[in-house]
Scaffold this active site. Structure first.
Site, PDB file in Angstrom:
ATOM      1  N   SER A 134       0.848  -1.190   0.000  1.00 52.41           N
ATOM      2  CA  SER A 134       0.000   0.000   0.000  1.00 52.41           C
ATOM      3  C   SER A 134       0.882   1.237   0.000  1.00 52.41           C
ATOM      4  O   SER A 134       1.734   1.387   0.878  1.00 52.41           O
ATOM      5  CB  SER A 134      -0.883  -0.054   1.265  1.00 52.41           C
ATOM      6  OG  SER A 134      -1.577   1.143   1.456  1.00 52.41           O
ATOM      7  N   LYS A 160      -1.228  -0.949  -4.246  1.00 53.96           N
ATOM      8  CA  LYS A 160      -2.425  -0.169  -3.899  1.00 53.96           C
ATOM      9  C   LYS A 160      -2.003   1.274  -3.720  1.00 53.96           C
ATOM     10  O   LYS A 160      -1.028   1.561  -3.040  1.00 53.96           O
ATOM     11  CB  LYS A 160      -3.025  -0.755  -2.620  1.00 53.96           C
ATOM     12  CG  LYS A 160      -3.828   0.200  -1.753  1.00 53.96           C
ATOM     13  CD  LYS A 160      -4.602  -0.597  -0.724  1.00 53.96           C
ATOM     14  CE  LYS A 160      -4.783   0.154   0.569  1.00 53.96           C
ATOM     15  NZ  LYS A 160      -5.514  -0.657   1.550  1.00 53.96           N
ATOM     16  N   LYS A 162      -3.071   5.087  -2.527  1.00 59.08           N
ATOM     17  CA  LYS A 162      -4.035   5.914  -1.799  1.00 59.08           C
ATOM     18  C   LYS A 162      -4.427   7.072  -2.709  1.00 59.08           C
ATOM     19  O   LYS A 162      -3.554   7.680  -3.343  1.00 59.08           O
ATOM     20  CB  LYS A 162      -3.392   6.467  -0.524  1.00 59.08           C
ATOM     21  CG  LYS A 162      -3.115   5.391   0.517  1.00 59.08           C
ATOM     22  CD  LYS A 162      -4.399   4.937   1.176  1.00 59.08           C
ATOM     23  CE  LYS A 162      -4.120   3.846   2.193  1.00 59.08           C
ATOM     24  NZ  LYS A 162      -5.354   3.355   2.815  1.00 59.08           N
ATOM     25  N   ASP A 187      -7.370   3.188  -3.133  1.00 64.19           N
ATOM     26  CA  ASP A 187      -8.084   3.237  -1.856  1.00 64.19           C
ATOM     27  C   ASP A 187      -8.318   4.695  -1.479  1.00 64.19           C
ATOM     28  O   ASP A 187      -7.359   5.455  -1.295  1.00 64.19           O
ATOM     29  CB  ASP A 187      -7.253   2.535  -0.771  1.00 64.19           C
ATOM     30  CG  ASP A 187      -7.970   2.464   0.582  1.00 64.19           C
ATOM     31  OD1 ASP A 187      -9.138   2.901   0.674  1.00 64.19           O
ATOM     32  OD2 ASP A 187      -7.357   1.966   1.550  1.00 64.19           O
ATOM     33  N   GLU A 212     -11.288   0.855  -3.618  1.00 61.62           N
ATOM     34  CA  GLU A 212     -11.574   0.579  -2.207  1.00 61.62           C
ATOM     35  C   GLU A 212     -12.162   1.810  -1.519  1.00 61.62           C
ATOM     36  O   GLU A 212     -11.615   2.901  -1.635  1.00 61.62           O
ATOM     37  CB  GLU A 212     -10.258   0.146  -1.531  1.00 61.62           C
ATOM     38  CG  GLU A 212     -10.390  -0.270  -0.087  1.00 61.62           C
ATOM     39  CD  GLU A 212      -9.047  -0.737   0.517  1.00 61.62           C
ATOM     40  OE1 GLU A 212      -8.106  -1.029  -0.255  1.00 61.62           O
ATOM     41  OE2 GLU A 212      -8.953  -0.791   1.741  1.00 61.62           O
ATOM     42  N   ASP A 237     -14.004  -1.408   2.886  1.00 66.63           N
ATOM     43  CA  ASP A 237     -13.082  -1.503   4.027  1.00 66.63           C
ATOM     44  C   ASP A 237     -13.838  -0.931   5.233  1.00 66.63           C
ATOM     45  O   ASP A 237     -14.551  -1.661   5.932  1.00 66.63           O
ATOM     46  CB  ASP A 237     -11.772  -0.749   3.698  1.00 66.63           C
ATOM     47  CG  ASP A 237     -10.762  -0.717   4.845  1.00 66.63           C
ATOM     48  OD1 ASP A 237     -11.059  -1.231   5.931  1.00 66.63           O
ATOM     49  OD2 ASP A 237      -9.649  -0.161   4.669  1.00 66.63           O
ATOM     50  N   LYS A 261     -10.060  -6.740   7.620  1.00 68.72           N
ATOM     51  CA  LYS A 261      -8.992  -6.301   8.510  1.00 68.72           C
ATOM     52  C   LYS A 261      -9.276  -6.857   9.880  1.00 68.72           C
ATOM     53  O   LYS A 261     -10.365  -6.655  10.420  1.00 68.72           O
ATOM     54  CB  LYS A 261      -8.988  -4.771   8.610  1.00 68.72           C
ATOM     55  CG  LYS A 261      -8.017  -4.116   7.688  1.00 68.72           C
ATOM     56  CD  LYS A 261      -7.981  -2.626   7.876  1.00 68.72           C
ATOM     57  CE  LYS A 261      -7.376  -2.037   6.626  1.00 68.72           C
ATOM     58  NZ  LYS A 261      -7.474  -0.587   6.600  1.00 68.72           N
ATOM     59  N   GLY A 289      -4.278  -4.111   6.101  1.00 70.44           N
ATOM     60  CA  GLY A 289      -3.386  -3.894   7.242  1.00 70.44           C
ATOM     61  C   GLY A 289      -3.564  -2.520   7.845  1.00 70.44           C
ATOM     62  O   GLY A 289      -4.228  -1.649   7.265  1.00 70.44           O
TER      63      GLY A 289
HETATM   64  O1  OSB Z   1      -7.316   1.868   4.473  1.00 70.83           O
HETATM   65  O2  OSB Z   1      -6.102   0.168   4.236  1.00 70.83           O
HETATM   66  C1  OSB Z   1      -6.297   1.285   4.738  1.00 70.83           C
HETATM   67  C2  OSB Z   1      -3.226   2.255   6.817  1.00 70.83           C
HETATM   68  C3  OSB Z   1      -3.804   3.075   7.749  1.00 70.83           C
HETATM   69  C4  OSB Z   1      -5.149   3.336   7.672  1.00 70.83           C
HETATM   70  C5  OSB Z   1      -5.934   2.763   6.661  1.00 70.83           C
HETATM   71  C6  OSB Z   1      -5.346   1.923   5.738  1.00 70.83           C
HETATM   72  C7  OSB Z   1      -3.972   1.695   5.798  1.00 70.83           C
HETATM   73  C8  OSB Z   1      -3.227   0.889   4.834  1.00 70.83           C
HETATM   74  C9  OSB Z   1      -2.033   0.155   5.369  1.00 70.83           C
HETATM   75  O3  OSB Z   1      -3.476   0.884   3.653  1.00 70.83           O
HETATM   76  C10 OSB Z   1      -1.671  -1.081   4.647  1.00 70.83           C
HETATM   77  C11 OSB Z   1      -0.636  -1.891   5.405  1.00 70.83           C
HETATM   78  O4  OSB Z   1      -0.717  -2.045   6.634  1.00 70.83           O
HETATM   79  O5  OSB Z   1       0.302  -2.386   4.755  1.00 70.83           O
HETATM   80 MG    MG Z   2      -8.534   0.787   3.082  1.00 65.59          MG
END
Ligand code: OSB
Ligand code: MG
Length: 366
Positions: A134, A160, A162, A187, A212, A237, A261, A289
């Site tokens: 991510s 992924k 953001k 995401d 996402e 999510d 998660k 995660g």
């Molecule tokens: O939305 O998946 C999410 C981290 C903090 C808050 C929200 C998210 C995330 C990640 C982390 O995308 C992914 C990882 O732990 O490798």
């Molecule tokens: Mg997410």
């Protein structure tokens, strides 16, 4: 009767991580230990962000709820199977990150005492978990491309990205152009207003694996409306905190993929139920995660070994986030996979000395 301890542990991040809501350079997670009378120790991790931007919880709210409600329940409840402790903790509403740390401690203790790996205790069937990574929002598209390039070279199977209003179609288009064969998903962490879906219509043309959490967590109807109009699968999510949320989302058609998660669902026990429900509905899942330290990350790897986890999970190696992790051996991603341990229990040994050196607060309930 169980000796229950909490440690608030601080680790610096190797690279600042920015999402649609905030940026962070270090994390404070709470490590939970259950020490049984025979000396066996179970470990769990409360991976709540410090601020209430992903969910309503914060590291301080988790500490207070753990100290005042969850630790006393864990200390006095007799259980044979972790699901019994989860049932006792379910009188505490919400507070899923906090409950998750206790539930994982129970599962890791249960697996260690049973002499089996956590993955097997959960019903896992895979010997390795496919790893995705991510990537946060960067200041420039070039910096993002450099991140993607490094992670692709390391072998990650899916990237992924953001996104947020103002950082969506342009960077994603460039990544797709530079790495046309790499599976990419985006995401939004609920950052978009459902009255304007235009960014998603543009993203729909870019061949993404999924989109996402485009809209606010409770706005399932906006996700239904978007999924009707685009062919890219919508993945939920933040919208799915309870197994019942998943049932509602499936009935409504609010998405075609689920990010399970452990923290968000309140632990491995509810995560297993969500996996079962999604599997019987034919919905593919993957494990998301929360930048977990090695303890929470080990739980994610074990969960990702279940049969319904057919998409790459956010189970990157420890080194993606931490120069040194809380386990004696880091979690390693090789050739796009993390091996599922075959040793009994969690499969990674907590590094007590290092944990102590990073501990900023502690509490024991006996
Ligand atoms: O939305 O998946 C999410 C981290 C903090 C808050 C929200 C998210 C995330 C990640 C982390 O995308 C992914 C990882 O732990 O490798
Ligand atoms: Mg997410």
């Amino acid at each position: 009767m169980m000796r229950v301890s909490l440690r608030r542990v601080r680790l610096p991040l190797v690279h600042q991580f920015r999402t649609s809501s905030h940026a962070k350079r270090f994390l404070e997670h709470i490590l939970v230990t259950f020490e049984a009378a025979d000396g066996t120790v179970g470990w769990g991790e409360i991976a709540s962000p410090s601020g209430p931007f992903y969910s309503a919880e914060t590291v301080d709210s988790c500490w207070a709820v753990s100290r005042d409600f969850l630790a006393p329940i864990a200390q006095r409840t007799r259980w044979e199977h972790p699901a019994e402790l989860a049932a006792a903790m379910s009188k505490v509403r919400g507070n899923h990150f906090a409950r998750s740390g206790f539930d994982v401690a129970a599962w890791s203790l249960f697996a260690a005492r049973s002499g089996i790996p956590l993955s097997r205790a959960l019903g896992g069937t895979r010997s390795r978990a496919e790893a995705g990574v991510s990537l946060g929002i960067e200041s420039t598209i070039d910096e993002l491309l450099a991140q993607v390039s490094a992670r692709v070279a390391e072998g990650y199977r899916r990237i992924k990205l953001k996104i947020a209003p103002g950082w969506d179609v342009a960077p994603v288009r460039e990544v797709r152009a530079a790495f046309p064969s790499v599976p990419v998903h985006v995401d939004a962490n609920g950052a978009y207003d459902s009255s304007d879906m235009s960014a998603f219509f543009a993203l729909d043309a870019l061949g993404l694996l999924m989109i996402e959490q485009p809209f606010a967590p409770r706005d399932l109807l906006a996700h239904v409306a978007l999924q009707k109009r685009i062919s890219t699968p919508v993945c939920l999510d933040e919208s799915v905190e309870e197994v019942a949320d998943l049932a509602t989302a499936l009935t409504l058609g609010a998405g075609r993929i689920l990010n399970i998660k452990v923290s968000r669902m309140g632990g491995l026990t509810p995560a297993l139920r969500a996996h079962e429900l999604a599997r019987s509905a034919g919905v593919p899942v993957w494990c998301g995660g929360m930048h977990e330290f090695g303890i929470g990350r080990a739980a994610n790897v074990a969960l990702s070994s279940l049969p319904g986890f057919t998409l790459p999970s956010d189970v990157s190696g420890s080194d993606k986030y931490y120069a040194r992790d809380v386990t004696t051996h880091p979690i390693v991603c090789t050739d796009g996979h993390v091996d599922v341990p075959s040793a009994p229990g969690l499969g990674w040994e907590p590094d007590l000395e290092f944990i102590e050196s990073q501990t900023v607060d502690r509490l024991t309930v006996t």
